[in-house]
Design a protein around this motif. Structure first.
Motif, mmCIF file in Angstrom:
data_model
loop_
_atom_site.group_PDB
_atom_site.id
_atom_site.type_symbol
_atom_site.label_atom_id
_atom_site.label_comp_id
_atom_site.label_asym_id
_atom_site.label_seq_id
_atom_site.Cartn_x
_atom_site.Cartn_y
_atom_site.Cartn_z
ATOM 1 N N ASN A 146 4.087 -2.624 7.467
ATOM 2 C CA ASN A 146 2.626 -2.681 7.463
ATOM 3 C C ASN A 146 2.184 -3.716 6.437
ATOM 4 O O ASN A 146 2.791 -3.859 5.388
ATOM 5 N N GLY A 147 1.137 -4.446 6.748
ATOM 6 C CA GLY A 147 0.640 -5.461 5.841
ATOM 7 C C GLY A 147 0.796 -6.849 6.419
ATOM 8 O O GLY A 147 1.144 -7.030 7.584
ATOM 9 N N SER A 148 0.553 -7.840 5.553
ATOM 10 C CA SER A 148 0.585 -9.240 5.957
ATOM 11 C C SER A 148 1.699 -9.982 5.229
ATOM 12 O O SER A 148 1.859 -9.843 4.007
ATOM 13 N N GLU A 149 2.445 -10.772 5.967
ATOM 14 C CA GLU A 149 3.534 -11.548 5.389
ATOM 15 C C GLU A 149 3.035 -12.474 4.276
ATOM 16 O O GLU A 149 3.712 -12.675 3.266
ATOM 17 N N ASP A 151 0.956 -12.024 1.990
ATOM 18 C CA ASP A 151 0.685 -11.348 0.718
ATOM 19 C C ASP A 151 1.917 -11.167 -0.157
ATOM 20 O O ASP A 151 1.799 -10.779 -1.320
ATOM 21 N N PHE A 189 5.366 -8.046 10.908
ATOM 22 C CA PHE A 189 4.309 -7.443 10.095
ATOM 23 C C PHE A 189 3.187 -6.978 10.994
ATOM 24 O O PHE A 189 2.920 -7.578 12.032
ATOM 25 N N SER A 190 2.501 -5.927 10.559
ATOM 26 C CA SER A 190 1.431 -5.348 11.396
ATOM 27 C C SER A 190 0.175 -6.226 11.372
ATOM 28 O O SER A 190 -0.654 -6.125 12.268
ATOM 29 N N GLU A 191 0.010 -7.050 10.360
ATOM 30 C CA GLU A 191 -1.192 -7.904 10.268
ATOM 31 C C GLU A 191 -0.820 -9.370 10.416
ATOM 32 O O GLU A 191 0.197 -9.825 10.015
#
Length: 191
Positions: A146-149, A151, A189-191
């Motif tokens: 979950n999240g953005s690569e 970041d 990644f989910s985002e």
């Protein structure tokens, strides 16, 4: 003639019994176990060998660890202390058919997930953490975080394999460090 047949059957049966003992490294009896905890955790620390790991999230408030273990002498130390789930294998499990650990976590952001195993895969299913530090000698690291690569500060090392993640050297409090000797890294990644 009957004596030859009897000796042949006896020989085959003896070989089957002996090979079973050798293949399983005297771990021919095991059963699936569960460790449950309602304590709040923010970190996961795993030291293991020859085991596949799956980390998944659920809307439950309870931590669940499913694993194979001996009914007579435990192969694992599993504990929650000071907000950290610690899993450590104390004995090898060569020859165990269902040699996997499934960790079901409450859906939230964790501070740190560290997994080290020698022969096995690490799979993430929609887990979110500030830091990931995973190492496997012979296996793959796969799944969805979950999240953005963008970041994450990302450092990936594969010796005999491929990675779809590229190093992303940025200043960030979030980091991913994956080290795979013989295997691949395939993370989305989910985002």
């Amino acid at each position: 003639m009957m004596r030859k047949i009897f000796l042949g059957v006896l020989l085959v049966a003896s070989m089957g019994i002996l090979s079973g003992c050798l293949v399983t490294d005297n771990h021919d009896e095991y059963e699936r176990q569960q460790f449950r905890s309602t304590e709040e955790i923010s970190e996961i620390s795993v030291t293991d060998s020859s085991t596949n790991y799956t980390l998944q999230v659920s809307d439950t408030e309870e931590l669940l660890v499913e694993y194979s273990d001996s009914p007579t002498q435990s192969w694992y130390n599993i504990d929650v202390a000071d907000g950290t789930l610690k899993i450590e294998k104390t004995q090898g499990t060569v020859g165990i058919e269902e040699n996997s650990v499934i960790i079901t976590l409450h859906e939230k952001e964790y501070q740190n997930i560290a997994i080290e195993t020698s022969n096995g895969d690490i799979t993430f299913e929609n887990v979110l953490s500030d830091k990931y530090k995973c190492s496997v000698e012979n296996g793959d690291i796969t799944g969805t975080l979950n999240g953005s690569e963008a970041d994450y500060l990302i450092v990936v090392k594969t010796e005999n394999g491929n990675s779809n993640l590229k190093d992303n050297v940025i200043e960030s409090s979030k980091s991913i460090e994956f080290n795979v000797e013989n295997g691949d890294v395939d993370i989305s990644f989910s985002e």
